[in-house]
Design a protein around this motif. Structure first.
Motif, PDB file in Angstrom:
ATOM      1  N   HIS A 110       0.828  -1.218   0.000  1.00 43.75           N
ATOM      2  CA  HIS A 110       0.000   0.000   0.000  1.00 43.75           C
ATOM      3  C   HIS A 110       0.859   1.264   0.000  1.00 43.75           C
ATOM      4  CE1 HIS A 110      -3.674  -2.222   0.232  1.00 43.75           C
ATOM      5  NE2 HIS A 110      -3.370  -2.766   1.399  1.00 43.75           N
ATOM      6  N   SER A 111       1.873   1.295   0.835  1.00 42.54           N
ATOM      7  CA  SER A 111       2.676   2.526   0.916  1.00 42.54           C
ATOM      8  C   SER A 111       3.512   2.735  -0.336  1.00 42.54           C
ATOM      9  CB  SER A 111       3.572   2.508   2.152  1.00 42.54           C
ATOM     10  OG  SER A 111       4.564   1.520   2.054  1.00 42.54           O
ATOM     11  N   ARG A 112       4.054   1.672  -0.911  1.00 37.77           N
ATOM     12  CA  ARG A 112       4.856   1.813  -2.136  1.00 37.77           C
ATOM     13  C   ARG A 112       3.962   2.084  -3.347  1.00 37.77           C
ATOM     14  NH1 ARG A 112       7.112   1.542   2.343  1.00 37.77           N
ATOM     15  NH2 ARG A 112       9.285   0.934   2.499  1.00 37.77           N
ATOM     16  N   GLY A 113       2.727   1.593  -3.269  1.00 36.21           N
ATOM     17  CA  GLY A 113       1.766   1.897  -4.323  1.00 36.21           C
ATOM     18  C   GLY A 113       1.403   3.376  -4.330  1.00 36.21           C
ATOM     19  N   ARG A 114       1.199   3.930  -3.132  1.00 35.46           N
ATOM     20  CA  ARG A 114       0.908   5.368  -3.039  1.00 35.46           C
ATOM     21  C   ARG A 114       2.088   6.206  -3.523  1.00 35.46           C
ATOM     22  NH1 ARG A 114      -1.007   3.839   2.095  1.00 35.46           N
ATOM     23  NH2 ARG A 114       0.833   4.803   3.034  1.00 35.46           N
ATOM     24  N   ALA A 115       3.309   5.666  -3.350  1.00 35.32           N
ATOM     25  CA  ALA A 115       4.499   6.402  -3.780  1.00 35.32           C
ATOM     26  C   ALA A 115       4.745   6.263  -5.283  1.00 35.32           C
ATOM     27  CB  ALA A 115       5.721   5.918  -3.003  1.00 35.32           C
ATOM     28  N   GLY A 116       3.992   5.393  -5.953  1.00 33.80           N
ATOM     29  CA  GLY A 116       4.124   5.235  -7.397  1.00 33.80           C
ATOM     30  C   GLY A 116       5.208   4.260  -7.827  1.00 33.80           C
ATOM     31  N   LEU A 117       5.647   3.398  -6.930  1.00 34.39           N
ATOM     32  CA  LEU A 117       6.682   2.409  -7.255  1.00 34.39           C
ATOM     33  C   LEU A 117       6.015   1.141  -7.796  1.00 34.39           C
ATOM     34  CD1 LEU A 117       8.867   2.955  -4.087  1.00 34.39           C
ATOM     35  CD2 LEU A 117       9.314   3.812  -6.398  1.00 34.39           C
TER      36      LEU A 117
END
Length: 180
Positions: A110-117
């Motif tokens: 979830h957090s890396r998805g929000r960061a666009g990775l």
């Protein structure tokens, strides 16, 4: 620079240096530890692999040695129960480890998805799929332990076989080798 070399000299003189001899087997090329590589098929000796390692123990040898110590049916049954209890404890430990790892993976996805990775998220989803498969296998181990079937039964059968071999060895050593 002189200041640091003064301390280094005192430190080196305090500890003796032992020369190491090169053996014919040693090489100057470092060996790659494949367990340290990052990949979906590589494990870190955690989780389900602890259960596999436990089940691959030499239960036959253990049963044989236990029979030599005390060839008693009650002793054998107690040890069989201990094998099952140890496996049950291990399964619970692995389930706890997997649950914690799943929470970590979900957070990172979830957090890396929000960061666009995007690529990292896809890689994490592959790991999550592998973890879900391991969780299903652990559930199967737990079920097979409860029903005395499958791979868990292997440990019990190997122990029983070893115990019987130990009892037979005692009989052959003490009675069958005697002349009448």
């Amino acid at each position: 620079m002189g200041w640091f070399s003064k301390f280094n000299k005192k430190e080196l003189s305090a500890t003796p240096i032992e020369p190491t001899a090169l053996t014919p087997d040693s090489t100057s090329v470092p060996k790659v530890d494949h367990n340290q590589l990052n990949g979906a098929s590589v494990h870190d000796n955690q989780g389900i692999f602890l259960i596999y390692a436990y089940l691959q123990q030499d239960f036959e040898g253990r049963g044989f040695n236990d029979a030599l110590i005390s060839p008693d049916e009650g002793y054998k049954n107690d040890n069989l129960r201990l094998i099952k209890y140890d496996l049950e404890i291990l399964i619970h430990q692995v389930k706890t480890y997997h649950e914690s790892l799943m929470k970590d993976l979900e957070f990172h996805i979830h957090s890396r998805g929000r960061a666009g990775l995007v690529d990292l998220v896809e890689e994490l989803k592959i790991k999550q799929t592998d973890l879900q498969a391991h969780i299903a296998k652990v559930a199967a181990f737990e079920n097979s332990l409860e029903t005395d079937t499958g791979l868990c039964e292997r440990a019990v059968l190997a122990y029983k076989r070893g115990f019987m071999k130990g009892m037979a060895s005692i009989t052959q050593t003490y009675l069958l080798s005697k002349k009448f």
